[in-house]
Design an enzyme around this catalytic site. Structure first.
Site, mmCIF file in Angstrom:
data_model
loop_
_atom_site.group_PDB
_atom_site.id
_atom_site.type_symbol
_atom_site.label_atom_id
_atom_site.label_comp_id
_atom_site.label_asym_id
_atom_site.label_seq_id
_atom_site.Cartn_x
_atom_site.Cartn_y
_atom_site.Cartn_z
ATOM 1 N N CYS A 157 0.795 -1.226 0.000
ATOM 2 C CA CYS A 157 0.000 0.000 0.000
ATOM 3 C C CYS A 157 0.829 1.278 0.000
ATOM 4 C CB CYS A 157 -0.843 0.061 1.259
ATOM 5 S SG CYS A 157 -1.974 -1.293 1.415
ATOM 6 N N CYS B 87 13.528 -11.719 4.068
ATOM 7 C CA CYS B 87 13.174 -12.576 2.924
ATOM 8 C C CYS B 87 14.427 -13.177 2.277
ATOM 9 C CB CYS B 87 12.331 -11.806 1.906
ATOM 10 S SG CYS B 87 13.025 -10.217 1.467
HETATM 11 FE FE1 SF4 Z 1 11.268 -6.070 3.070
HETATM 12 FE FE2 SF4 Z 1 11.997 -8.625 2.762
HETATM 13 FE FE3 SF4 Z 1 11.854 -7.555 5.222
HETATM 14 FE FE4 SF4 Z 1 9.618 -7.999 3.795
HETATM 15 S S1 SF4 Z 1 11.060 -9.540 4.618
HETATM 16 S S2 SF4 Z 1 10.107 -6.176 4.996
HETATM 17 S S3 SF4 Z 1 10.330 -7.535 1.703
HETATM 18 S S4 SF4 Z 1 13.263 -6.972 3.534
#
Ligand code: SF4
Length: 472
Positions: A7, A446
């Site tokens: 968003c 991630c």
């Molecule tokens: Fe950003 Fe990856 Fe953390 Fe999600 S997991 S907030 S995409 S760095």
């Protein structure tokens, strides 16, 4: 590339009765890249709220005389949405509006709570009824509940911040106040600026301040609550420095617009830096460097700068297609990448090409782009990726999916190179991510699985939208 930000939020606080809806409209237009499924605006005219929200792009939802139907006002909030938690149903359009015991509230949210499921479950067990499937309603519910005993709306927000966890950049409007708030980790960006007539503007990204002619003042601190009222601006910092700063590094790599600055760092510069690093870590003999539009272009420029290999325009993007384009008939015979992108034969034919993109998710799109370039006569294709391999899902407001859908979880770099048909493949090393922004204060969960908050890995993101037959 098929990752979406959840968003974008935008708010206006003006001492004068003015066309606040129009300002929000232009602000949302500048934030359209952050969400293309739905949008909405709520105007506050002396305590009365007027709203319109629907599924569609900003220009479609507010086309014709729709915008003119809003009264002038002294406050407004707006939202562009791409649904991750809560899907794309019309009921999930934001800003969310609630009438509670102490008045009204409109709330726009960017991010995802990591404890939303647990909180909503608890509330439902005490009789709460939810009208949407999005976690934003959980935030609204908790704030209004806290407001019963709190002396002010900002105090209710502060108390709610002890309960909610995860990613939230909020813009919230009560009858008399506009409040902006960023979670203590600072996952998602949020900044504010000022216009010449003392109107204040809050936005997910600085590019939206520039779009409405506002002068950038600063980013909100992680954990900060900023209150705009007729008494001026008050900054509350009781939640600041309680948690380590963990701004989403992928905002710099992909989500944000390159003309934005987040926490003082230019997105364009961060992307160019990623290109420098790729050229150093994965050098290759080649004739031209090209980028996949839009977010691979700045990194490609950086690769070219560092390597001395000329930069070229090798791929053209159809400007009239959004990130969420799906063909009307879902036709599978038509290669959708060909509708979105075409190769510039003059740039790539007979050449050894360095192709820079921001990420590889499932590998399908990358494979199609490589084929597009081969068909246009490219002799060699060396793919460079300005992010490390995705190995874990994101729980903080993006749709980076579960391991089973991430190609890097299942295959080695050599295997992926073969699968996408490239001659070589190099990712940005994850140890180098900090160099993009000159700091180690970022989330990279991630890529490395180090989640800054507790996450419920066993709860599907669309938990509240499962079919009856799927429900346990
Ligand atoms: Fe950003 Fe990856 Fe953390 Fe999600 S997991 S907030 S995409 S760095």
């Amino acid at each position: 590339m098929s990752i979406h930000e959840e968003c974008g939020v935008f708010g206006v606080f003006s001492p004068n009765q003015t066309d606040v809806a129009e300002l929000v409209y232009y602000g949302l237009y500048a934030l359209q890249h952050r969400g293309q499924e739905a949008c909405g605006i709520v105007v506050n005219d002396d305590g009365l709220f007027y709203s319109h929200k629907d599924i569609g792009l900003v220009g479609d939802v507010f086309k014709g005389s729709r915008l003119k139907q809003f009264p002038k006002g002294n406050m407004a909030v707006g939202h562009v949405r791409y649904g991750t938690t809560g899907g794309s149903a019309r009921c999930n359009c934001q800003p969310i509006e609630v009438n509670h015991q102490k008045g009204k509230m409109a709330l726009a949210h960017n991010g995802n709570l990591s404890n939303a499921y647990e909180l909503r479950n608890k509330l439902e067990l005490t009789g709460a009824i939810f009208h949407t499937t999005s976690d934003t309603e959980t935030i609204a519910y908790i704030i209004t509940k806290e407001r019963l005993a709190a002396p002010s709306i900002e105090e209710a927000i502060s108390r709610s911040m002890d309960i909610i966890d995860g990613a939230y950049s909020l813009v919230l409007m009560s009858p008399a106040k506009m409040i902006a708030c960023r979670d203590p980790y600072g996952f998602r960006p949020l900044c504010y600026g000022k216009m010449s007539d003392n109107t204040y503007v809050i936005a997910s990204e600085s590019c939206a301040l520039a779009a409405v002619g506002a002068e950038f003042i600063r980013d909100l601190l992680p954990g900060e609550i900023l209150v705009f009222s007729k008494n001026g601006i008050e900054s509350r910092k009781e939640h600041c420095n309680k948690k380590p700063k963990k701004t989403c590094i992928f905002e710099y790599i992909y989500f944000a617009r390159p003309d934005s600055k987040i926490d003082g760092v230019s997105v364009h510069k961060a992307r160019k830096k990623s290109g420098h690093i790729l050229a150093e870590c994965h050098p290759v003999d080649a004739d031209v460097v090209i980028g996949v539009p839009d977010s691979g272009l700045d990194s490609a420029l950086g690769f070219s700068e560092k390597s001395g290999i000329p930069y070229g325009i090798g791929l053209i993007k159809n400007k009239y297609i959004g990130r969420t384009f799906i063909s009307p008939g879902q036709a599978t015979r038509i290669d959708q990448v060909k509708i979105k992108l075409s190769a510039v034969e003059e740039t790539v034919s007979g050449k050894r090409v360095v192709l820079v993109d921001d990420s590889i998710v499932r590998g399908t799109t990358s494979g199609r782009i490589v084929k597009l370039l081969r068909d246009a006569g490219a002799k060699e294709i060396h793919m460079r990726v300005s992010a490390p391999p995705f190995l874990h899902p994101c729980y903080y407001g993006t749709d980076i999916d579960s391991e089973e859908h991430l190609i890097a979880c299942k295959y080695s770099v050599e295997e992926i190179t073969k699968m996408i048909g490239a001659d070589s493949l190099g990712y940005l090393p994850k140890e180098k991510l900090g160099e993009l922004i000159g700091s180690m204060d970022y989330c990279s969960a991630c890529f490395d699985g180090e989640y800054p908050t507790q996450v419920m890995t066993n709860i599907p993101k669309n938990k509240f939208e499962q079919k009856i037959s799927d429900a346990k």
